[in-house]
Design an enzyme around this catalytic site. Structure first.
Site, short mmCIF file in Angstrom:
data_model
loop_
_atom_site.label_atom_id
_atom_site.label_comp_id
_atom_site.label_asym_id
_atom_site.label_seq_id
_atom_site.Cartn_x
_atom_site.Cartn_y
_atom_site.Cartn_z
CB SER A 1 -0.87 -0.29 1.40
OG SER A 1 -0.15 0.35 2.42
CB CYS A 2 0.34 4.60 -1.28
SG CYS A 2 0.71 4.08 -2.96
CG ASP A 3 -0.49 4.16 5.75
OD1 ASP A 3 0.35 4.86 6.15
OD2 ASP A 3 -1.87 3.74 6.54
CG ASN B 1 -3.53 2.25 -1.26
OD1 ASN B 1 -2.51 2.26 -1.21
ND2 ASN B 1 -4.33 3.44 -1.81
#
Ligand SMILES: *Cc1c(COP(=O)(O)O)cnc(C)c1O
Length: 392
Positions: free
Chosen positions: A322-324, A361
């Site tokens: 994910s982009c977290d 996401n």
């Protein structure tokens, strides 16, 4: 009790059929875990805590083996009802319940409810009149991974008064329950709790209230990365001895979640990126904290990573897709050098994993595969039969 674990050949074969990430569930292992528990705790009725893994096939299997179910919401109760499991085989074991869920549970035939505070008595008495109730008490345990007693449990000294109050409200007080905390690695917490409950049963008797049931909760441990091997069988034997001594005539229930399904599932995930940051090797995986590894957050779990690659090992960090930036799955794992496309096997992945996964996401849930549906499981059966013959 050994965990279910795919061989390299089995993993490669399944990966040729299914894209990663996927989880492989062994129903045969769930059955072995159930039989193991029943053999060590023969007096105990099993209520599977379905929140650990609500796979319908795990539920069906356990129902067929004779288990009942620990539920916490009307959603779980409806799921079981739709599968044909009657309310008489469920306990609504969430001490603080949503009022309309009590109505739903009552209408679906759930007879037994837990509570740990006077404020719940009025709700139960008006929405599920006459219901059987058990008071949940707070117990101490230093040796649990997840402390459930921070949120739940009446002070033990209030337990008998709460049961008497429930009785005056028209409910049917039947017993006492506790949960020593999840992934408990020592029997002492149970043994202490059993002594305490014995004392409370005696106090209740003096008040003219005969209690019939004790529920010892869940908490039985499975192997965890970086920790020593727990002796679940030894713990259960110690609990059984104490039950025999202190509760010869009481009906005993338990609510295992992790123990029944945790060791029955493997995740297969692939490396999708490699980086060196601050001199440390980082590997991006196609599964992360928002997916099957959600247990690293909610369940405080440490996942084991198995690579079938050979070579010199170095410290590596694993990250999810994910982009977290919270999406770090594990730091400092000794690993041979991996490349994009290499697969990792994550054993003991069956409890508090897929159950709390999200599609944050846009990453899809890992595909769920049942090992015994796959032709490759036949080879394992043949292998096991051959080794049985050889050892006979
Ligand atoms: C979660 C839970 C369980 C299951 O606990 P495990 O540690 O997974 O065995 C049992 N009873 C209650 C009330 C729970 O909340």
């Amino acid at each position: 009790m050994e965990s279910f674990r795919l061989t390299q050949k089995e993993m490669n074969h399944l990966a040729s059929k299914y894209p990663t990430p996927f989880v492989v569930i062994s129903l045969a292992q769930v059955e072995r875990n159930y039989e193991f528990l029943k053999s060590h705790l023969p007096r105990v009725n099993v209520y599977y805590a379905m929140k650990a893994n609500p796979s319908p096939r795990i539920i069906n299997l356990l129902a067929r083996l004779g288990a009942s179910f620990d539920t916490a919401s009307s959603g779980e109760i409806e799921t079981l009802s739709r599968m044909g499991i009657p309310g008489s085989r469920m306990i609504y074991a969430n001490p603080v319940k949503i009022p309309r869920s009590i109505v739903a549970a009552h209408s679906m035939g759930v007879k037994r409810y837990t509570f740990d505070d006077a404020s719940e008595i009025g709700k139960l008495a008006s929405l599920a009149p006459g219901a059987e109730v058990m008071v949940r008490i707070r117990v101490k345990n230093q040796k649990a991974l997840v402390d459930l007693n921070a949120k739940f449990g009446a002070p033990p000294e209030d337990a008998v008064q709460l049961l008497l109050e429930a009785k005056r409200a028209g409910l049917n007080p039947v017993g006492i329950c506790f949960h020593v905390g999840s992934q408990s690695t020592a029997a002492e917490a149970y043994e202490e709790a059993l002594l305490l409950v014995r004392r409370l049963f005696n106090d209740a008797e003096k008040e003219g209230m005969h209690l019939t049931t004790m529920d010892i909760g869940g908490g039985f441990p499975i192997p965890k990365a970086g920790s020593s091997m727990p002796d679940a069988g030894g713990m259960m034997d110690a609990i059984e001895r104490q039950i025999e001594r202190l509760f010869p005539d009481t009906e005993i229930w338990c609510e295992p979640g992790r123990f029944l399904c945790g060791t029955a599932v493997n995740l297969v995930t692939s490396v999708i990126g490699t980086k060196v940051r601050n001199g440390r090797q980082w590997y991006w995986l196609d599964e992360g904290l928002y997916g099957t590894f959600s247990g690293a957050i909610y369940d405080h779990w440490t996942f084991d990573f198995v690579s079938f690659k050979k070579g010199i090992k170095q410290l590596a960090t694993f990250l999810g897709p994910s982009c977290d930036s919270i999406d770090f799955v594990r730091y400092d794992v000794m690993m041979p050098k991996l490349e994009i496309g290499d697969m990792l096997l994550v054993p003991e992945c069956g409890s508090y994993t897929t159950a709390s996964a999200t599609t944050f996401n846009g990453f899809a849930f890992a595909t769920q595969i049942y090992f015994e549906d796959e032709a490759i499981s036949e080879e394992r059966n043949v292998r096991n039969e051959l080794s049985d013959v050889a050892s006979a």
